[in-house]
Design a protein around this motif. Structure first.
Motif, short mmCIF file in Angstrom:
data_model
loop_
_atom_site.label_atom_id
_atom_site.label_comp_id
_atom_site.label_asym_id
_atom_site.label_seq_id
_atom_site.Cartn_x
_atom_site.Cartn_y
_atom_site.Cartn_z
N ILE A 21 3.67 -5.91 4.60
CA ILE A 21 4.09 -4.84 5.83
C ILE A 21 3.23 -3.84 5.74
O ILE A 21 3.10 -3.12 4.51
CB ILE A 21 5.68 -4.56 5.36
CG1 ILE A 21 6.35 -5.48 5.62
CG2 ILE A 21 5.99 -3.35 6.23
CD1 ILE A 21 8.00 -5.33 5.39
N SER A 22 2.61 -3.21 6.81
CA SER A 22 1.46 -2.19 6.84
C SER A 22 2.27 -0.72 6.43
O SER A 22 1.88 0.18 6.08
CB SER A 22 0.83 -2.06 8.12
OG SER A 22 1.64 -1.79 9.31
N GLY A 23 3.59 -0.94 7.43
CA GLY A 23 4.23 0.63 7.05
C GLY A 23 4.18 1.57 8.19
O GLY A 23 4.33 2.72 7.87
N ARG B 51 3.72 -8.85 9.25
CA ARG B 51 2.60 -9.65 9.88
C ARG B 51 2.12 -10.59 8.85
O ARG B 51 1.70 -11.76 8.86
CB ARG B 51 1.82 -9.01 10.73
CG ARG B 51 0.68 -9.91 11.40
CD ARG B 51 -0.30 -8.89 12.22
NE ARG B 51 0.19 -8.17 13.05
CZ ARG B 51 0.47 -8.64 14.59
NH1 ARG B 51 -0.05 -9.83 14.81
NH2 ARG B 51 0.88 -7.77 15.31
N GLY B 52 1.62 -9.99 7.36
CA GLY B 52 1.10 -10.49 6.52
C GLY B 52 1.64 -11.76 5.81
O GLY B 52 1.23 -12.52 5.20
N LEU C 94 8.85 -1.20 -3.64
CA LEU C 94 7.60 -2.09 -4.23
C LEU C 94 6.92 -2.87 -3.23
O LEU C 94 7.54 -3.42 -2.29
CB LEU C 94 8.19 -3.16 -5.28
CG LEU C 94 7.07 -4.46 -5.64
CD1 LEU C 94 6.12 -3.64 -6.39
CD2 LEU C 94 7.71 -5.47 -6.37
N ALA C 95 5.57 -2.25 -2.90
CA ALA C 95 4.84 -2.73 -1.87
C ALA C 95 3.85 -3.87 -2.40
O ALA C 95 3.30 -3.62 -3.52
CB ALA C 95 4.03 -1.65 -1.24
N ILE C 96 3.73 -4.91 -1.49
CA ILE C 96 2.76 -6.02 -2.14
C ILE C 96 1.85 -6.26 -0.93
O ILE C 96 2.22 -6.44 0.20
CB ILE C 96 3.33 -7.47 -2.44
CG1 ILE C 96 4.33 -7.19 -3.69
CG2 ILE C 96 2.38 -8.26 -2.64
CD1 ILE C 96 5.08 -8.45 -3.77
N ASN C 97 0.64 -5.83 -0.96
CA ASN C 97 -0.26 -5.84 0.26
C ASN C 97 -1.81 -5.88 -0.38
O ASN C 97 -2.09 -5.42 -1.15
CB ASN C 97 0.05 -4.42 0.91
CG ASN C 97 -0.30 -4.53 2.34
OD1 ASN C 97 -1.50 -4.70 2.65
ND2 ASN C 97 0.55 -4.51 3.27
N PRO D 267 -0.32 2.38 5.21
CA PRO D 267 0.60 3.28 5.12
C PRO D 267 2.06 3.30 4.08
O PRO D 267 2.58 4.13 3.54
CB PRO D 267 1.10 3.48 6.70
CG PRO D 267 0.14 3.08 7.44
CD PRO D 267 -0.70 1.98 6.45
N ILE D 268 2.38 2.09 3.93
CA ILE D 268 3.50 1.78 3.06
C ILE D 268 3.31 2.24 1.75
O ILE D 268 4.10 2.65 0.97
CB ILE D 268 3.70 0.18 3.03
CG1 ILE D 268 5.21 -0.07 2.45
CG2 ILE D 268 2.72 -0.78 2.40
CD1 ILE D 268 6.17 0.27 3.30
N MET D 269 1.89 2.36 1.61
CA MET D 269 1.72 2.87 -0.12
C MET D 269 2.05 4.17 -0.17
O MET D 269 2.12 4.69 -1.44
CB MET D 269 0.20 2.82 -0.22
CG MET D 269 -0.35 1.29 -0.30
SD MET D 269 0.59 0.22 -1.55
CE MET D 269 -0.17 -1.24 -1.39
N SER D 270 2.04 5.12 0.87
CA SER D 270 2.45 6.63 0.47
C SER D 270 3.98 6.69 0.40
O SER D 270 4.34 7.93 0.05
CB SER D 270 2.18 7.28 2.10
OG SER D 270 2.97 6.85 3.03
#
Length: 325
Positions: A269-271, A212-213, A286-289, A295-298
């Motif tokens: 993406i929130s995850g 969504r981001g 690799l998360a870009i947020n 939650p994707i960071m976990s």
């Protein structure tokens, strides 16, 4: 032991090669031969590409009607191969088709089936560990039957590498499964080409995913550019496909595709757990947020906290600079 391999144009697909890598040590532990069944007019060609894989025989039903997917007919053909080989187990890739074919075979023969298996301990009673609830739960179960039917969960093992032109070729056995027209009453009558060109999401070494981001359909342009520079493919979360920003064929997650790239770049993406199910087999994430607590960071190996509209173009610019240097 008998393994169903799926193929298109004589090329065995990745999930079948994963199932082959899973089945080979199991057959060895049982002290028996590993055989395959391949369906359709290109089945023999597909079997020929598996030389050096330790296969004893390849049972091929070269019926051109099997070139298109027909679950009842495929199950009947696999059942005929099972009878010919006196198999103690039939293994299939954990694809939509592999699971459906085994389910039909189980119903036809009154046999139990274990889907999405990740481990097997053979014995007088087979102990199997299988994924449940989209992979969020592992279940221990016993599988007892004259012939065990099981599918291999996607991406639990790497695909078996088969060196071209090396090793022994499996003995080819062509046979007629005696399929009547009624077996083809349910069949695929046409295929819609993917809206995305280039490498497929399931085969890509690098996948750039958007949520969504990303903000809009147009926002995916910068993700497409990054994927092109990396030789990868672009996917999206469920909310993105629901909003119409990407076609459903690009959806990654529980109700979409399950991917296993070397690198997954999750942008905006929130995850949600449904999405994590689809990308957790990636070697690196690799998360870009903008949200450091999403939650994707976990599950991310690396994270960049910030606006993807600034970060993604910066990465692309650096890649172009290095390519031109």
């Amino acid at each position: 032991m008998l393994l169903l391999v799926e193929q298109v144009g004589g090329v065995v697909d990745r999930l079948s090669l994963e199932a082959l890598a899973f089945a080979a040590p199991l057959a060895s532990a049982l002290g028996g031969a590993l055989e395959i069944v391949a369906l359709g007019s290109d089945g023999a060609a597909a079997a020929g590409t598996l030389r050096g894989a330790g296969l004893a025989r390849a049972h091929v039903v070269a019926d051109a009607r099997l070139d298109t997917y027909a679950p009842v007919a495929w199950a009947a053909a696999v059942g005929a191969a099972m009878d010919r080989s006196d198999a103690v187990a039939v293994v299939a890739p954990g694809s939509d088709r592999g699971n459906e074919v085994l389910a039909h075979l189980a119903a036809r023969r009154g046999l139990p089936m274990a889907a999405n298996v990740v481990a097997v301990t053979p014995g007088s009673s087979w102990r199997v560990v299988r994924q449940r609830w989209a992979g969020s739960l592992l279940e221990d179960a016993a599988l007892d039957a004259p012939v065990r039917l099981l599918s291999v969960a996607p991406h639990v093992v790497g695909p078996l590498g088969v060196a071209a032109g090396s090793g022994a070729t499996p003995e080819l056995q062509l046979f007629d499964a005696d399929l009547d027209d009624a077996a083809f009453a349910i069949r695929v009558t046409g295929l819609e080409p993917s809206a995305s060109a280039g490498v497929s999401l399931t085969d890509a070494k690098v996948v750039v995913g958007g949520g969504r981001g990303v903000g809009s359909t147009a926002g995916f342009g910068q993700l497409e550019e990054l994927a092109t520079l990396l030789g990868g493919a672009v996917g999206g979360s469920r909310v993105v496909t629901s909003l119409g920003w990407r076609p459903h064929s690009d959806q990654i997650g529980q109700t979409g595709l399950r991917i296993a790239p070397d690198l997954y770049i999750a942008c905006g993406i929130s995850g949600a757990i449904q999405h994590i199910v689809g990308c957790k087999a990636a070697k690196r994430i690799l998360a870009i947020n903008t949200d450091p607590d999403s939650p994707i960071m976990s599950v991310a190996d690396y994270a960049v906290i910030g606006d993807l509209g600034t970060i993604v173009p910066a990465i692309s610019a650096e890649l172009r600079r290095r390519a031109d240097a």
